[in-house]
Design a protein around this motif. Structure first.
Motif, PDB file in Angstrom:
ATOM      1  N   UNK A 224       0.836  -1.186   0.000  1.00  0.00           N
ATOM      2  CA  UNK A 224       0.000   0.000   0.000  1.00  0.00           C
ATOM      3  C   UNK A 224       0.877   1.246   0.000  1.00  0.00           C
ATOM      4  N   UNK A 225       0.385   2.277  -0.618  1.00  0.00           N
ATOM      5  CA  UNK A 225       1.134   3.523  -0.747  1.00  0.00           C
ATOM      6  C   UNK A 225       0.304   4.716  -0.288  1.00  0.00           C
ATOM      7  N   UNK A 226       0.975   5.666   0.327  1.00  0.00           N
ATOM      8  CA  UNK A 226       0.436   6.999   0.551  1.00  0.00           C
ATOM      9  C   UNK A 226       1.279   7.903  -0.339  1.00  0.00           C
ATOM     10  N   UNK A 227       0.632   8.832  -1.029  1.00  0.00           N
ATOM     11  CA  UNK A 227       1.362   9.646  -1.992  1.00  0.00           C
ATOM     12  C   UNK A 227       0.857  11.082  -1.966  1.00  0.00           C
ATOM     13  N   UNK A 228       1.706  11.977  -2.459  1.00  0.00           N
ATOM     14  CA  UNK A 228       1.336  13.386  -2.573  1.00  0.00           C
ATOM     15  C   UNK A 228       1.546  13.825  -4.016  1.00  0.00           C
TER      16      UNK A 228
ATOM     17  N   UNK B  96       1.738  22.174 -11.393  1.00  0.00           N
ATOM     18  CA  UNK B  96       2.934  22.883 -11.879  1.00  0.00           C
ATOM     19  C   UNK B  96       3.343  24.013 -10.940  1.00  0.00           C
ATOM     20  N   UNK B  97       2.390  24.789 -10.473  1.00  0.00           N
ATOM     21  CA  UNK B  97       2.700  25.942  -9.622  1.00  0.00           C
ATOM     22  C   UNK B  97       2.846  25.610  -8.147  1.00  0.00           C
ATOM     23  N   UNK B  98       2.689  24.325  -7.807  1.00  0.00           N
ATOM     24  CA  UNK B  98       2.744  23.885  -6.404  1.00  0.00           C
ATOM     25  C   UNK B  98       1.740  24.631  -5.522  1.00  0.00           C
ATOM     26  N   UNK B  99       0.603  24.993  -6.088  1.00  0.00           N
ATOM     27  CA  UNK B  99      -0.387  25.730  -5.308  1.00  0.00           C
ATOM     28  C   UNK B  99      -1.286  24.819  -4.486  1.00  0.00           C
ATOM     29  N   UNK B 100      -1.342  23.531  -4.851  1.00  0.00           N
ATOM     30  CA  UNK B 100      -2.160  22.581  -4.099  1.00  0.00           C
ATOM     31  C   UNK B 100      -1.371  21.306  -3.857  1.00  0.00           C
ATOM     32  N   UNK B 101      -1.777  20.598  -2.823  1.00  0.00           N
ATOM     33  CA  UNK B 101      -1.251  19.266  -2.554  1.00  0.00           C
ATOM     34  C   UNK B 101      -2.439  18.331  -2.413  1.00  0.00           C
ATOM     35  N   UNK B 102      -2.317  17.171  -3.006  1.00  0.00           N
ATOM     36  CA  UNK B 102      -3.340  16.139  -2.900  1.00  0.00           C
ATOM     37  C   UNK B 102      -2.686  14.930  -2.255  1.00  0.00           C
ATOM     38  N   UNK B 103      -3.289  14.417  -1.205  1.00  0.00           N
ATOM     39  CA  UNK B 103      -2.768  13.228  -0.523  1.00  0.00           C
ATOM     40  C   UNK B 103      -3.741  12.096  -0.769  1.00  0.00           C
ATOM     41  N   UNK B 104      -3.202  10.966  -1.220  1.00  0.00           N
ATOM     42  CA  UNK B 104      -4.042   9.810  -1.508  1.00  0.00           C
ATOM     43  C   UNK B 104      -3.408   8.522  -1.037  1.00  0.00           C
ATOM     44  N   UNK B 105      -4.167   7.450  -1.146  1.00  0.00           N
ATOM     45  CA  UNK B 105      -3.705   6.117  -0.768  1.00  0.00           C
ATOM     46  C   UNK B 105      -4.136   5.146  -1.865  1.00  0.00           C
ATOM     47  N   UNK B 106      -3.286   4.174  -2.163  1.00  0.00           N
ATOM     48  CA  UNK B 106      -3.592   3.190  -3.199  1.00  0.00           C
ATOM     49  C   UNK B 106      -2.780   1.919  -2.981  1.00  0.00           C
ATOM     50  N   UNK B 107      -3.235   0.845  -3.597  1.00  0.00           N
ATOM     51  CA  UNK B 107      -2.458  -0.389  -3.568  1.00  0.00           C
ATOM     52  C   UNK B 107      -1.635  -0.558  -4.841  1.00  0.00           C
ATOM     53  N   UNK B 108      -1.883   0.303  -5.836  1.00  0.00           N
ATOM     54  CA  UNK B 108      -1.157   0.232  -7.110  1.00  0.00           C
ATOM     55  C   UNK B 108      -0.854   1.667  -7.552  1.00  0.00           C
ATOM     56  N   UNK B 109       0.316   2.149  -7.212  1.00  0.00           N
ATOM     57  CA  UNK B 109       0.664   3.545  -7.451  1.00  0.00           C
ATOM     58  C   UNK B 109       0.732   3.872  -8.944  1.00  0.00           C
ATOM     59  N   UNK B 110       1.282   2.995  -9.733  1.00  0.00           N
ATOM     60  CA  UNK B 110       1.377   3.238 -11.174  1.00  0.00           C
ATOM     61  C   UNK B 110      -0.013   3.402 -11.789  1.00  0.00           C
ATOM     62  N   UNK B 111      -0.922   2.507 -11.469  1.00  0.00           N
ATOM     63  CA  UNK B 111      -2.285   2.587 -11.987  1.00  0.00           C
ATOM     64  C   UNK B 111      -2.977   3.863 -11.511  1.00  0.00           C
ATOM     65  N   UNK B 112      -2.816   4.192 -10.250  1.00  0.00           N
ATOM     66  CA  UNK B 112      -3.497   5.370  -9.696  1.00  0.00           C
ATOM     67  C   UNK B 112      -2.979   6.660 -10.326  1.00  0.00           C
ATOM     68  N   UNK B 113      -1.682   6.737 -10.565  1.00  0.00           N
ATOM     69  CA  UNK B 113      -1.127   7.921 -11.223  1.00  0.00           C
ATOM     70  C   UNK B 113      -1.681   8.054 -12.639  1.00  0.00           C
ATOM     71  N   UNK B 114      -1.829   6.943 -13.322  1.00  0.00           N
ATOM     72  CA  UNK B 114      -2.422   6.961 -14.657  1.00  0.00           C
ATOM     73  C   UNK B 114      -3.853   7.482 -14.590  1.00  0.00           C
ATOM     74  N   UNK B 115      -4.610   7.005 -13.619  1.00  0.00           N
ATOM     75  CA  UNK B 115      -5.988   7.461 -13.455  1.00  0.00           C
ATOM     76  C   UNK B 115      -6.047   8.971 -13.195  1.00  0.00           C
ATOM     77  N   UNK B 116      -5.152   9.464 -12.364  1.00  0.00           N
ATOM     78  CA  UNK B 116      -5.112  10.910 -12.109  1.00  0.00           C
ATOM     79  C   UNK B 116      -4.776  11.674 -13.391  1.00  0.00           C
ATOM     80  N   UNK B 117      -3.812  11.190 -14.150  1.00  0.00           N
ATOM     81  CA  UNK B 117      -3.395  11.918 -15.347  1.00  0.00           C
ATOM     82  C   UNK B 117      -4.472  11.907 -16.430  1.00  0.00           C
ATOM     83  N   UNK B 118      -5.239  10.833 -16.531  1.00  0.00           N
ATOM     84  CA  UNK B 118      -6.292  10.787 -17.546  1.00  0.00           C
ATOM     85  C   UNK B 118      -7.515  11.589 -17.137  1.00  0.00           C
ATOM     86  N   UNK B 119      -7.670  11.889 -15.860  1.00  0.00           N
ATOM     87  CA  UNK B 119      -8.788  12.698 -15.396  1.00  0.00           C
ATOM     88  C   UNK B 119      -8.413  14.143 -15.180  1.00  0.00           C
TER      89      UNK B 119
END
Length: 96
Positions: free
Chosen positions: A1-5, A9-32
């Protein structure tokens, strides 16, 4: 399991999430990215700047909750200690 931030680009926000598959979750974030109904889409927060691996879901969720309660300064310090230049992390080449 992973916790990630994620940040934008401007570092104006931070998003903290949790996932069991970081590669898949990053892909989901980038496509949305343009989805204004989602936090990461609205703020274009799809740059991974921090992650940690935890042994199980309960510990990862507990860690995520603790981190979400921190001040912005404390979150910034965590990222800076892990990734001093705040460079977006590519998991396939990360040697951290």
């Amino acid at each position: 399991m992973y916790v990630y931030i994620l940040t934008n680009i401007g570092r104006t926000v931070l998003y903290i999430g949790v996932t069991n598959d970081l590669t898949r979750r990053l892909y989901e974030h980038s496509t949305g990215r343009g989805d204004a109904s989602k936090f990461t889409g609205r703020y274009q927060a799809d740059l991974l700047v921090y992650f940690e691996q935890l042994p199980d879901a309960a510990q990862a969720i507990a860690r995520e909750k603790v981190m979400k309660g921190w001040s912005r300064a404390k979150k910034d310090a965590l990222v800076a200690a892990f990734n001093p230049e705040w460079k977006p992390i590519a998991l396939e080449t990360w040697d951290g």
